[in-house]
Write an enzyme that holds these catalytic residues in place. Sequence first.
Site, PDB file in Angstrom:
ATOM      1  NE  ARG A  80      -4.018  -2.023   1.987  1.00  0.00           N
ATOM      2  CZ  ARG A  80      -4.021  -2.975   2.915  1.00  0.00           C
ATOM      3  NH1 ARG A  80      -3.204  -2.875   3.953  1.00  0.00           N
ATOM      4  NH2 ARG A  80      -4.830  -3.991   2.825  1.00  0.00           N
TER       5      ARG A  80
ATOM      6  CE  LYS B 165      -1.023  13.274 -15.309  1.00  0.00           C
ATOM      7  NZ  LYS B 165      -1.359  13.724 -16.673  1.00  0.00           N
TER       8      LYS B 165
ATOM      9  CD  GLU C  22       6.499  14.796 -23.446  1.00  0.00           C
ATOM     10  OE1 GLU C  22       5.782  15.807 -23.332  1.00  0.00           O
ATOM     11  OE2 GLU C  22       6.039  13.626 -23.428  1.00  0.00           O
TER      12      GLU C  22
ATOM     13  CE  LYS D   4       4.989  16.741 -15.192  1.00  0.00           C
ATOM     14  NZ  LYS D   4       5.051  15.479 -15.859  1.00  0.00           N
TER      15      LYS D   4
ATOM     16  CD  GLU E 187      -4.438  15.634 -16.457  1.00  0.00           C
ATOM     17  OE1 GLU E 187      -3.246  15.314 -16.357  1.00  0.00           O
ATOM     18  OE2 GLU E 187      -5.168  15.278 -17.386  1.00  0.00           O
TER      19      GLU E 187
ATOM     20  NE  ARG F  54       0.226  16.313 -13.836  1.00  0.00           N
ATOM     21  CZ  ARG F  54       0.945  15.571 -13.012  1.00  0.00           C
ATOM     22  NH1 ARG F  54       0.714  15.630 -11.718  1.00  0.00           N
ATOM     23  NH2 ARG F  54       1.890  14.783 -13.474  1.00  0.00           N
TER      24      ARG F  54
ATOM     25  CG  ASN G  36      -2.031  15.270 -20.748  1.00  0.00           C
ATOM     26  OD1 ASN G  36      -0.998  14.632 -20.623  1.00  0.00           O
ATOM     27  ND2 ASN G  36      -2.982  15.299 -19.837  1.00  0.00           N
TER      28      ASN G  36
ATOM     29  CG  HIS H 284       0.632  14.023 -24.304  1.00  0.00           C
ATOM     30  ND1 HIS H 284       1.294  15.189 -24.604  1.00  0.00           N
ATOM     31  CD2 HIS H 284       1.493  13.297 -23.537  1.00  0.00           C
ATOM     32  CE1 HIS H 284       2.493  15.176 -24.033  1.00  0.00           C
ATOM     33  NE2 HIS H 284       2.640  14.042 -23.385  1.00  0.00           N
TER      34      HIS H 284
ATOM     35  CG  HIS I 241      -1.633   9.113 -25.250  1.00  0.00           C
ATOM     36  ND1 HIS I 241      -2.225   9.519 -24.082  1.00  0.00           N
ATOM     37  CD2 HIS I 241      -0.296   9.239 -25.045  1.00  0.00           C
ATOM     38  CE1 HIS I 241      -1.291   9.876 -23.209  1.00  0.00           C
ATOM     39  NE2 HIS I 241      -0.117   9.726 -23.773  1.00  0.00           N
TER      40      HIS I 241
ATOM     41  CG  HIS J 174       5.497   9.186 -24.939  1.00  0.00           C
ATOM     42  ND1 HIS J 174       4.122   9.088 -24.934  1.00  0.00           N
ATOM     43  CD2 HIS J 174       5.787  10.306 -24.223  1.00  0.00           C
ATOM     44  CE1 HIS J 174       3.612  10.081 -24.235  1.00  0.00           C
ATOM     45  NE2 HIS J 174       4.603  10.841 -23.791  1.00  0.00           N
TER      46      HIS J 174
END
Length: 374
Positions: free
Chosen positions: A129, A151, A193, A235, A245, A249, A253, A256, A260, A273
């Site tokens: 956990r 993330k 990026e 960032k 987000e 935030r 993206n 993206h 993606h 990527h």
Amino acid sequence: MTSQKLDSLIERVDIDLGDRSYGIVIGAGTLGAPGSYAGLPAATTAMIVTNETVAPLYRDRLAVALAGFYPTIHTISLPDGESYKTWESLNLIFDALLSHGCDRKTVLFALGGGVVGDMTGFAAASYMRGVPFVQVPTTLLAQVDSSVGGKTAINHPLGKNMIGAFYQPQRVLCDLDVLRTLPARELSAGLAEVIKYGPIADMAFLDWIETNMDALIARDPKALAFAVRRSCEIKAWVVGQDERESGMRAILNFGHTFGHAIEAGMGYGAWLHGEAVGCGMVMAVRLSAALGLVEESFVERLTQLVQRAGLPTVAPVLDVGDNVGRYLALMRVDKKSEAGAIRFVVIDTPGHASMRSAPDHVVRRVIETSCQAG
Ligand code: NAD
Ligand code: GLY
């Protein structure tokens, strides 16, 4: 977010998240410097999570530096590549932790690019956990983006980064020296990026990137140091305002949603990527122009910069039968989608981004144009 120069070679950017705040240490040689690890959570055991490419290059350097802090150091080396960002690889980390009897104080060190970093973070978030972890990013992309902000995720065959958690590292250590061994294609992927931060947040940075693109491609240490620091500052500033987000935030993206779809549609790993994000930014700025938000000249400007970074600007055909339909289907699986409606990060005005949906016929035209451009 605050920044400070620790000495002539090392700088630190702090990301302010209350009791989850941490420092991003940036400099040449930070990986092997024992001082980089001072003040991290104490434990009897550290687990280095890396991959088969990075391990022979940097695992020993990290282990030697950690030896003064952790009596026992284990290593798990994963198969390399985006196509291995899976449950199976994640389980290899859990197998290693459990078979070595690692307890809940064990500190995980993610040594590698964004794939290793995202998977290690997710393993740290869920093992017993939650155990502490440190990001030691070794690609430009990971140093300027993926190692910062918490993330973590693995891919699902139906969608990129679909299974994961928000979980912050204890520290991020960016050693600029390790970028020397990075293949040129991976350096370009990282530049995507870096470029991203200009149109969404800082046009002065975009000007700087245009002026210094040749130096960045040539891996000029000063240029890389500035690019990593400024990217991390932006960032950290964004994540500091919207860690999970719920709004702002999402601007990170930019490119993206299209990107993606390219990654999933081509098969993970076929396009890097960063390559998909580079091409995705061209598509997203084209969409912004089609919505009347920015001038065509800005589309041209960004396209040229993406090209100069060595990145593709013509979108791939994902399905010869129904290419646009395939893009749309893949983009609907995006995490920003709401009730099946695709939401895009668009440039409102150069240096400022927001999120919105767009009429279907406009998106269709952008995809068609992007697949034919060039
Ligand atoms: P990657 O992790 O696959 O690394 C690229 C390649 O470079 C790999 O083959 C790797 O083994 C190799 N490599 C790494 N460091 C090296 C070095 N110093 N010298 C030589 N080779 C080296 O890819 P990436 O571009 O670093 O990361 C992409 C991943 O990051 C994607 O899965 C993406 O979804 C994720 N990402 C996450 C976030 C986030 O916020 N968590 C943000 C952006 C991207
Ligand atoms: N790379 C997008 C984010 O961290 O939010």
